[in-house]
Design a protein around this motif. Structure first.
Motif, short mmCIF file in Angstrom:
data_model
loop_
_atom_site.label_atom_id
_atom_site.label_comp_id
_atom_site.label_asym_id
_atom_site.label_seq_id
_atom_site.Cartn_x
_atom_site.Cartn_y
_atom_site.Cartn_z
N GLN A 24 -0.46 -0.35 1.08
CA GLN A 24 -1.82 -0.90 1.04
C GLN A 24 -1.94 -2.09 1.98
O GLN A 24 -0.98 -2.84 2.19
CB GLN A 24 -2.18 -1.35 -0.38
N ARG B 174 -14.46 1.30 -11.32
CA ARG B 174 -13.09 1.16 -10.83
C ARG B 174 -12.11 1.39 -11.98
O ARG B 174 -12.42 1.13 -13.13
CB ARG B 174 -12.85 -0.19 -10.17
N GLU C 93 2.81 8.84 -9.76
CA GLU C 93 1.72 9.80 -9.88
C GLU C 93 2.21 11.15 -9.38
O GLU C 93 3.25 11.22 -8.74
CB GLU C 93 0.54 9.37 -9.01
N GLY D 96 -5.91 2.02 1.32
CA GLY D 96 -4.75 2.92 1.30
C GLY D 96 -4.37 3.23 2.74
O GLY D 96 -5.05 4.00 3.41
N ARG E 133 3.64 3.87 -7.59
CA ARG E 133 3.04 4.43 -8.81
C ARG E 133 3.61 5.82 -9.03
O ARG E 133 3.68 6.62 -8.10
CB ARG E 133 1.51 4.56 -8.67
N ALA F 79 -10.74 8.54 -0.79
CA ALA F 79 -11.00 7.09 -0.86
C ALA F 79 -9.95 6.35 -0.04
O ALA F 79 -8.77 6.45 -0.31
CB ALA F 79 -10.98 6.61 -2.30
N ARG G 131 -3.60 6.94 3.73
CA ARG G 131 -4.80 7.77 3.90
C ARG G 131 -5.55 7.39 5.16
O ARG G 131 -6.10 8.26 5.85
CB ARG G 131 -5.72 7.63 2.68
N GLY H 95 -2.07 12.71 0.58
CA GLY H 95 -2.76 11.43 0.40
C GLY H 95 -2.41 10.71 -0.89
O GLY H 95 -3.05 9.74 -1.26
N ARG H 96 -1.42 11.21 -1.61
CA ARG H 96 -1.00 10.54 -2.85
C ARG H 96 0.52 10.55 -2.93
O ARG H 96 1.13 11.62 -2.98
CB ARG H 96 -1.63 11.25 -4.07
N TYR H 97 1.10 9.38 -2.91
CA TYR H 97 2.55 9.27 -2.89
C TYR H 97 2.99 8.31 -3.97
O TYR H 97 2.18 7.60 -4.54
CB TYR H 97 3.02 8.77 -1.52
P1 ATP Z 1 -7.53 7.10 -6.39
O1 ATP Z 1 -8.94 7.38 -6.63
O2 ATP Z 1 -7.08 7.78 -5.15
O3 ATP Z 1 -6.62 7.36 -7.54
P2 ATP Z 1 -7.33 4.32 -7.13
O4 ATP Z 1 -8.63 4.06 -7.75
O5 ATP Z 1 -6.14 4.54 -7.97
O6 ATP Z 1 -7.45 5.53 -6.07
P3 ATP Z 1 -6.85 1.66 -6.11
O7 ATP Z 1 -5.91 1.32 -7.18
O8 ATP Z 1 -8.17 1.01 -6.08
O9 ATP Z 1 -7.03 3.24 -6.03
O10 ATP Z 1 -6.14 1.47 -4.70
C1 ATP Z 1 -6.88 1.33 -3.49
C2 ATP Z 1 -6.55 2.42 -2.49
O11 ATP Z 1 -5.15 2.67 -2.44
C3 ATP Z 1 -7.15 3.77 -2.81
O12 ATP Z 1 -8.47 3.85 -2.38
C4 ATP Z 1 -6.25 4.70 -2.02
O13 ATP Z 1 -6.66 4.75 -0.67
C5 ATP Z 1 -4.93 4.02 -2.09
N1 ATP Z 1 -4.04 4.66 -3.09
C6 ATP Z 1 -4.06 4.51 -4.43
N2 ATP Z 1 -3.07 5.24 -5.00
C7 ATP Z 1 -2.43 5.86 -3.99
C8 ATP Z 1 -1.31 6.76 -3.90
N3 ATP Z 1 -0.64 7.14 -4.99
N4 ATP Z 1 -0.92 7.21 -2.69
C9 ATP Z 1 -1.58 6.83 -1.57
N5 ATP Z 1 -2.62 5.98 -1.57
C10 ATP Z 1 -3.05 5.50 -2.76
#
Ligand code: ATP
Ligand code: MG
Length: 536
Positions: free
Chosen positions: A239, A371, A227, A420, A225, A393, A423, A232-234
């Motif tokens: 997953q 969600r 982002e 995730g 993604r 999360a 994380r 914790g966000r890459y």
């Molecule tokens: P967030 O609230 O962190 O944006 P999300 O609602 O986008 O999460 P989901 O699409 O439900 O998350 O994905 C499930 C899990 O995947 C999340 O709880 C998180 O632990 C992990 N995750 C989501 N996006 C990322 C990211 N860019 N980098 C690392 N882990 C991620």
């Protein structure tokens, strides 16, 4: 350019990983392996089978499943042209909208080159050979042949004169351009931003509704993604997820899926685990609630931030998600979906909670939990853990009964979650639960040709017995060898010199306390086995 500058120029470029991606290195990868191994073990005790999915899928699959109005689909997907037909797109753009911008000869050439490209693409399987596409291509070709004939009847000067176009020629040239635009040059794929859509696609594609229901699948792997990268966000992250497809929507299924994740986290000794539960209703009751929420939000619109103001129109539920301090007081007064669920949804939610209690799973109700993805309904949950800051999360999940049908399959119940992994690992490391044994069991310090031969044989036997062995490739002085063993975190050094080999008694040094003892070859193996059994 000076010689120095030239030299500098020659220096090869040093590459770095693309922003938002990273290398996972030892010893941390041992922890990743432990986590994944634990997932395989726990999930299989719940009767789940692993599914391995492609890393890219048709962009349309994600657009349909995740929802066209989500950030994931609108901004965050890495999509690309699957057929590599950029060159065709380029040639098509070389055909002007107004033919008189070119001379008849030039125009003829532009179309000819485009059609040659099309032929080549067809031969090399780079174009979709759908009936529709082939028909437009054929029509374009025929229209071109007619125009070509008419252009060939011009004399040389006319051919190269932009003002010699006849009205008829211009009309047919424009028609060719229109036809060319209709040819479908490529199809687009995207790196998967999540895997639920793929699992559903696979369920349909392989007719899994014929199998005993429900079908229980789990997966692990990278997701992508675009982002903003932060802790914790890459942009490439990992997953571990599971889905239960088909069968009923019995609340016990929801509860067992949640029990499975909690068991997994428990086994890993993840700290500060907090399970939040909510129900977001279904097609019957949610729209009414969303309208009510929207109406209430409109009343307080002025007090909300820009993001929330926008979401009143696009997705009012997401306002509940807001972390903005100034909005918290207002959000607390908004109507709660739990009070607006239809009878069936309310009963389902109550039963899920009861089922969780029967399983000893501790949860907290969080009416603000919604969600981000469109396909969820009824049960939604999120699990947070400690040591992660605002990206806390580690798992999100929920029920998505309509998704398979939305993707062209039969009506199918569904529920799942995605953890995730990045994380999860971060949290384990922060809380000191990420320890993995690394280093070597035995470092073999050998000296001399005969000892080398013995050392090679000893390494083979020790490794066969499951010990991790470092065998230096060249002879080292014993002092240096012991230093090296220490640096590698070896537990033992096995000392093999001429004496040891001729006596048949090998020296084993325990590096932690420096003690030494002599063993015959079979005794040594036995001794190491016993020690290993004691320490594990
Ligand atoms: P967030 O609230 O962190 O944006 P999300 O609602 O986008 O999460 P989901 O699409 O439900 O998350 O994905 C499930 C899990 O995947 C999340 O709880 C998180 O632990 C992990 N995750 C989501 N996006 C990322 C990211 N860019 N980098 C690392 N882990 C991620
Ligand atoms: Mg997100």
């Amino acid at each position: 350019m000076s010689e120095g500058a030239a030299k500098k120029e020659e220096k090869p470029r040093k590459f770095q990983a693309v922003r938002g991606t990273r290398d996972l290195l030892p010893p941390e990868t041992a922890l990743w392996n432990r986590v994944e191994q634990t997932a395989h073990e726990i999930f299989s005790t719940f009767g789940f089978g692993e599914i391995r999915l492609p890393v890219f899928e048709p962009t349309e699959l994600f657009a349909r499943a995740v929802g066209g109005e989500t950030d994931i689909v609108n901004k965050e997907m890495y999509a690309f042209d699957l057929h590599g037909s950029f060159f065709l797109e380029y040639r098509r753009q070389e055909i002007p909208r107004y033919p008189e911008e070119l001379t008849p000869a030039e125009y003829e050439q532009a179309i000819r080159e485009f059609l040659e490209g099309i032929d080549f693409a067809l031969q090399s399987e780079r174009l979709e050979k759908t009936g529709e596409n082939l028909a437009v291509i054929e029509e374009t070709r025929q229209a071109f042949q007619a125009l070509q004939k008419s252009i060939q009847s011009l004399d040389l000067q006319q051919k190269n004169d932009g003002s010699s176009w006849s009205v008829e020629q211009l009309n047919s040239a424009e028609k060719i351009k229109d036809l060319a635009e209709k040819i479908k040059l490529g199809s687009y794929a995207a790196l998967r931003p999540e895997a639920t859509a793929s699992v559903c696609r696979a369920y349909i594609e392989h007719g899994m509704q014929q199998l005993p229901q429900p079908v229980k699948l789990y997966y692990m792997g990278p997701m992508f993604r675009r982002e903003r990268p932060q802790k914790g966000r890459y942009r490439q992250f990992y997953q571990i997820g599971a889905e239960v497809l088909g069968g009923s929507d019995a609340p016990a299924i929801d509860a067992e899926v949640i029990e499975m994740v909690m068991t997994f986290f428990d086994r890993l000794e993840l700290q500060g685990v907090q399970l939040d539960m909510n129900s977001i209703g279904d097609r019957n009751c949610r729209p009414k609630y969303v309208e009510l929420l929207r109406a209430e939000l409109l009343k307080v619109k002025d007090k909300l931030g820009a993001d929330s103001q926008r979401r009143i129109e696009t997705n009012p539920l997401r306002v509940l998600d807001s972390k903005l301090e100034s909005e918290q007081g207002i959000i607390a007064t908004l109507p709660r979906i739990a009070d607006h669920l239809c009878e069936e949804c309310a009963a389902h939610y109550a039963a899920v909670k009861h089922q969780l209690e029967m399983r000893g799973v501790i949860y907290r109700e969080n009416w603000r939990l919604v969600r981000g993805l469109d396909y969820y309904m009824r049960t939604t949950f999120e699990i947070t853990a400690q040591g992660l800051g605002s990206q806390n999360a580690v798992c999100g999940g929920g029920r998505y009964d309509g998704l398979v049908e939305l993707l062209g399959g039969p009506p199918t119940k569904g529920i799942g979650f995605a953890i995730g992994e990045d994380r999860l690992i971060l949290s384990l490391l922060e809380s000191g639960k990420g320890a993995v044994t690394t280093g070597r069991d035995v470092y073999i310090a050998w000296m001399g040709e005969r000892a080398h031969a013995t050392a090679i044989r000893a390494a083979k036997d020790l490794r066969k017995a499951g010990f991790s062995v470092e065998l230096p490739p060249v002879e080292q002085k014993f002092g240096k060898a012991l230093g090296q063993a220490d640096k590698l975190g070896a537990k033992y050094a096995l000392i093999l010199g001429d004496n040891e080999v001729s006596e048949g008694l090998w020296t084993l040094k325990t590096l932690a306390d420096g003690s030494q003892a002599k063993f015959t070859e079979p005794d040594l193996l036995e001794h190491l086995r016993r020690q290993k059994a004691l320490s594990s």
